[in-house]
Design a protein around this motif. Structure first.
Motif, PDB file in Angstrom:
ATOM      1  N   ARG A   1       0.836  -1.199   0.000  1.00 37.68           N
ATOM      2  CA  ARG A   1       0.000   0.000   0.000  1.00 37.68           C
ATOM      3  C   ARG A   1       0.873   1.252   0.000  1.00 37.68           C
ATOM      4  NH1 ARG A   1      -3.581  -3.162   3.282  1.00 37.68           N
ATOM      5  NH2 ARG A   1      -2.700  -2.366   5.226  1.00 37.68           N
ATOM      6  N   ARG A   2       2.050   1.156   0.595  1.00 37.12           N
ATOM      7  CA  ARG A   2       2.957   2.293   0.637  1.00 37.12           C
ATOM      8  C   ARG A   2       3.884   2.346  -0.574  1.00 37.12           C
ATOM      9  NH1 ARG A   2       5.782   1.098   5.059  1.00 37.12           N
ATOM     10  NH2 ARG A   2       7.886   0.875   4.198  1.00 37.12           N
ATOM     11  N   LEU A   3       4.277   1.185  -1.102  1.00 38.25           N
ATOM     12  CA  LEU A   3       5.321   1.136  -2.117  1.00 38.25           C
ATOM     13  C   LEU A   3       4.820   0.991  -3.548  1.00 38.25           C
ATOM     14  CD1 LEU A   3       7.949  -1.179  -0.343  1.00 38.25           C
ATOM     15  CD2 LEU A   3       7.933   1.323  -0.472  1.00 38.25           C
ATOM     16  N   ALA A   4       3.539   0.764  -3.745  1.00 36.91           N
ATOM     17  CA  ALA A   4       3.028   0.523  -5.100  1.00 36.91           C
ATOM     18  C   ALA A   4       3.334   1.671  -6.054  1.00 36.91           C
ATOM     19  CB  ALA A   4       1.528   0.255  -5.062  1.00 36.91           C
ATOM     20  N   THR A   5       3.437   2.882  -5.541  1.00 38.69           N
ATOM     21  CA  THR A   5       3.736   4.036  -6.389  1.00 38.69           C
ATOM     22  C   THR A   5       5.199   4.454  -6.297  1.00 38.69           C
ATOM     23  OG1 THR A   5       3.044   5.531  -4.612  1.00 38.69           O
ATOM     24  CG2 THR A   5       1.375   4.909  -6.238  1.00 38.69           C
ATOM     25  N   GLN A   6       6.042   3.609  -5.719  1.00 35.94           N
ATOM     26  CA  GLN A   6       7.466   3.914  -5.557  1.00 35.94           C
ATOM     27  C   GLN A   6       8.305   3.085  -6.530  1.00 35.94           C
ATOM     28  OE1 GLN A   6       8.596   6.322  -3.253  1.00 35.94           O
ATOM     29  NE2 GLN A   6       6.381   6.675  -3.102  1.00 35.94           N
ATOM     30  N   ALA A   7       9.284   3.724  -7.143  1.00 39.02           N
ATOM     31  CA  ALA A   7      10.185   3.004  -8.038  1.00 39.02           C
ATOM     32  C   ALA A   7      11.124   2.108  -7.246  1.00 39.02           C
ATOM     33  CB  ALA A   7      11.001   3.997  -8.862  1.00 39.02           C
ATOM     34  N   LEU A   8      11.464   0.953  -7.814  1.00 42.64           N
ATOM     35  CA  LEU A   8      12.529   0.112  -7.269  1.00 42.64           C
ATOM     36  C   LEU A   8      13.834   0.660  -7.853  1.00 42.64           C
ATOM     37  CD1 LEU A   8      12.531  -3.759  -6.976  1.00 42.64           C
ATOM     38  CD2 LEU A   8      14.587  -2.506  -7.640  1.00 42.64           C
ATOM     39  N   THR A   9      14.692   1.184  -6.999  1.00 46.04           N
ATOM     40  CA  THR A   9      15.852   1.948  -7.461  1.00 46.04           C
ATOM     41  C   THR A   9      17.175   1.192  -7.410  1.00 46.04           C
ATOM     42  OG1 THR A   9      16.109   2.899  -5.246  1.00 46.04           O
ATOM     43  CG2 THR A   9      14.782   4.146  -6.853  1.00 46.04           C
ATOM     44  N   ARG A  10      17.243   0.122  -6.596  1.00 43.69           N
ATOM     45  CA  ARG A  10      18.533  -0.562  -6.484  1.00 43.69           C
ATOM     46  C   ARG A  10      18.332  -2.014  -6.053  1.00 43.69           C
ATOM     47  NH1 ARG A  10      23.530   1.096  -7.126  1.00 43.69           N
ATOM     48  NH2 ARG A  10      25.275   0.032  -6.114  1.00 43.69           N
ATOM     49  N   PHE A  11      19.231  -2.861  -6.514  1.00 37.91           N
ATOM     50  CA  PHE A  11      19.264  -4.268  -6.122  1.00 37.91           C
ATOM     51  C   PHE A  11      20.715  -4.639  -5.844  1.00 37.91           C
ATOM     52  CE2 PHE A  11      20.181  -8.660  -7.285  1.00 37.91           C
ATOM     53  CZ  PHE A  11      19.284  -9.350  -6.473  1.00 37.91           C
TER      54      PHE A  11
END
Length: 745
Positions: free
Chosen positions: A679-689
């Motif tokens: 619910r918090r991260l659905a609109t957040q980009a995955l920036t690093r792995f």
């Protein structure tokens, strides 16, 4: 000469090599040397070791000209025109042709593989040099890949220790990768086909350099930047403005529900039920004709009859009822109004036939409403629910769909327009019965006028542009009766695409995909329905809210031990199951082990990368293909579960009335951890792995808001810095330092 190609650089220097044969492009970051007669390419980073990127092909007569910021040349008196320039960390190559044909563009030697291959096959993979299973898979099982259909992103890359190089084909169709073994390396060749319909379309490649040796997502993030710069990226936040109900996908586990008009729990008196079914009424007579001798041999049944006999009889009865309903609307011109009304009419007739033998409240037949109640009462706040049997369950039980909507869930039918059947072929595949017009006028025609055979060798694949009026008519008729608040369109986002040479309606592969995307956009923007599809490949992402098949794609379809080939072995321990019974098909509910080669290629976390998530996490919500839900494979459940939590994507499950009790605990455990995070991260980009351990068993993802997720895939506790991570767990660390943890069982 090339005058209209897109050029990206203003600071490159051009020179001819001392031999007079190579074009050398350089800036203060790197240097690229191209043999204009063969397209052989070498690169030098920071003035250090020269590396062969491509050996090129056979020599052509080349004529080169120079300008201040780029090089241009032709082959064979203008048969092909090339331009190249270097801009920052990008080398851009653009090619035009004057006639159809296939052109080999890149031929990577073993040297170019470096330490490993970055490959967006489904979600994404890292293939280390010398990994024997992967080498066998790429050279024997999947020796060619179409860059639109079989790659989730149009790119591939290589890790070279101090840097990485990634080839990106940002806007190009009709490309093929060919893999071959060379010692401990996998070589890659790229070819492009200029077809009669696309001969005048240029093909552009970007070779991207990244000098962060730890950034495994560099190529994916460069492609994302290209999408943004060219207006092709649609953030979830923008989609939400157009379709507010898409918010319901945030924190939602995905569940397909299965059943029929009636379940054994609906029958209150089996003796009376048997008498009615054996009676003289027109409906009873019609049902008996459609049920088959084996089912009828079970009659009469009593309340004390075995449960399996009751289930078998009702499975046959439900299929006979569905067939009865389909006959009333199928035909050369499907009657959409009759389609939408006939199921309710038949349900009323069934209630009259079995009066005194079944529960009076037909709205609760089949267990559909009961499953909704149990999911809601279990505390599941948000769910995406799918009717795997198409829209027929909703037409049988619109009240259950209303109950799902009232519970705050999204609920959708699994609908399909990519294959059109004739009325006499497979009536059980109801969504593909689109009428004679669709079959005759919308079927894709190859060169020479041969129709493109549809899925499973049945019917014809269709032009989505031609199918749009039929889709609109059927969707609107169904929605007038059933309050679905989401929709699922089969195959439209897989990247599967064809050219069509139908007179007056030719279609390129690009236009095929664009037509599918336009149909999904109509569902999403005009109907305000959060819309999903199978796959989710990059070229379809703009029309999607969610995608099934990215985290786990179709696996081993043609493997006789596992899949659905004509020579399949149903006795194999790996066989995924048959497509029956309709209300609880084994292909969805049967749990099986996964063959070793597929465990390594598709599941082993040491070889997985969140490439797709690096581009689309804040745009498209992706999960498993519906053939392989969270519980499908017995020997890799933990790895698949931890991977999806590490990538912050939802689980996917199948439920029926008879399996809900056993399956619900697993859903609840995972949802409790996943839902609040998503619910918090659905609109957040995955920036690093990052890999946090040498054996790649401890991994970390980072999101734009600073949230970090750490997965320990190993069977023992691991310590990183001052933090110890339990075995087989995912730990969430918020930007404010708060933590939560999930441990697989």
């Amino acid at each position: 000469m090339v005058r209209n190609a897109i050029f990206f650089g203003l600071h490159a220097l051009f020179a001819m090599s001392a031999s007079g044969t190579d074009i050398v492009l350089r800036n203060d970051r790197w240097q690229a040397s191209i043999d204009p007669s063969t397209l052989a390419l070498t690169a030098m980073v920071d003035g250090k070791t020269r590396m062969t990127v491509s050996t090129g092909g056979s020599a052509h007569a080349a004529a080169a000209t120079t300008m201040a910021t780029r090089a241009e040349w032709t082959w064979d008196e203008g048969a092909y025109e090339f331009s190249a320039n270097i801009d920052g960390d990008d080398l851009i190559l653009t090619i035009r042709a004057t006639s159809e044909g296939e052109l080999m563009i890149v031929r990577q030697p073993a040297e170019a593989m470096g330490q490993g291959l970055i490959l967006p096959f489904a979600e994404g993979h890292y293939v280390p040099r010398g990994q024997a299973t992967w080498q066998r898979f790429l050279t024997n099982h999947q020796p060619t890949m179409d860059t639109v259909e079989e790659l989730s992103l149009p790119l591939w890359g290589n890790i070279h220790g101090s840097h990485s190089l990634t080839w990106i084909l940002p806007d190009s169709f009709d490309n093929r990768l060919d893999f071959a073994a060379n010692g401990d390396a996998v070589t890659v060749a790229l070819s492009h086909r200029f077809t009669p319909l696309t001969v005048h379309d240029p093909v552009t490649l970007i070779l991207h350099l990244d000098r962060d040796e730890s950034d495994l997502l560099a190529g994916a993030r460069r492609y994302r930047r290209w999408l943004v710069d060219n207006g092709r990226f649609e953030p979830m936040a923008d989609k939400l403005e157009r379709v507010p109900d898409m918010q319901g996908l945030h924190g939602a586990t995905h569940i397909y529900l299965w059943g029929g008009l009636l379940s054994t729990a609906d029958v209150t008196n089996w003796q009376a039920f048997s008498r009615a079914l054996q009676g003289d009424s027109a409906l009873a007579s019609m049902l008996r004709k459609g049920m088959g001798e084996e089912a009828l041999s079970r009659l009469p049944l009593s309340d004390d009859s075995p449960a399996h006999a009751k289930r078998f009889l009702l499975d046959a009865l439900n299929e006979a009822l569905a067939s009865h309903a389909r006959r009333r609307w199928m035909g050369d011109m499907p009657d959409m109004e009759r389609l939408s009304s006939t199921y309710a009419t038949i349900r009323q007739h069934v209630a009259e036939l079995f009066t005194g033998a079944v529960h009076l409240d037909a709205a609760r037949w089949g267990g559909w409403a009961g499953m909704i109640d149990r999911l809601r009462d279990a505390g599941l706040r948000r769910l995406w629910l799918g009717h795997g049997q198409g829209w027929e369950p909703g037409l049988w039980h619109p009240e259950a769909v209303s109950a799902a909507v009232a519970a705050g869930y999204l609920i959708a039918p699994y609908d399909s327009y990519e294959t059109a059947l004739t009325p006499d072929v497979d009536p059980s595949w109801s969504t593909a019965h689109l009428g004679r017009r669709a079959f005759d006028r919308c079927g894709i025609l190859g060169r020479g006028g041969k129709p493109q055979t549809g899925f499973l060798g049945k019917g014809r694949y269709t032009d989505p542009r031609c199918m749009n009026p039929t889709m609109r008519s059927r969707v609107e008729a169904i929605r007038a009766r059933v309050p679905y608040n989401s929709w699922f369109l089969d195959a439209y986002a897989t990247g599967m695409s064809f050219e069509s040479y139908r007179e007056g309606a030719t279609m390129t592969r690009r236009e095929n995909v664009a037509g599918a995307v336009a149909n999904m956009r109509w569902m999403q923007d005009a109907q305000r329905l959060p819309t999903g599809s199978e796959g989710g490949n990059a070229f379809a992402a703009g029309g999607l809210a969610f995608a099934h098949g990215m985290l786990t794609p179709v696996i081993g379809w043609s493997d006789p031990d596992m899949g659905q080939s004509k020579n399949k072995n149903p006795h194999s321990r790996y066989f995924v199951g048959a497509w029956y019974p309709a209300n609880e098909a084994a292909i969805f509910f049967k749990a099986v082990p996964l063959k070793e080669i597929y465990r390594t290629v598709h599941v082993d976390p040491r070889y997985r990368l969140p490439l797709y998530q690096a581009v689309f996490h804040d745009s498209v919500i992706a999960t498993h293909h519906w053939l392989y839900d969270n519980l499908k494979f017995t020997d890799v459940r933990i790895e698949r579960e931890l991977t999806q939590l590490l990538y912050n994507v939802p689980g996917l499950y199948h439920l029926s009335e008879g399996t809900l009790t056993d399956r619900l605990p697993a859903i609840l455990r995972q949802d409790a951890f996943f839902a609040p995070l998503h619910r918090r991260l659905a609109t957040q980009a995955l920036t690093r792995f990052e890999w946090l351990s040498a054996d790649r068993q401890v991994q970390r993802t980072t999101f734009a808001d600073g949230t970090r997720l750490v997965a320990n895939f190993s069977g023992e506790a691991r310590t990183v810095g001052e933090t110890t991570f339990p075995p087989r767990s995912v730990t969430a660390i918020g930007a404010d330092g708060t933590t939560s943890r999930f441990s697989s069982r």
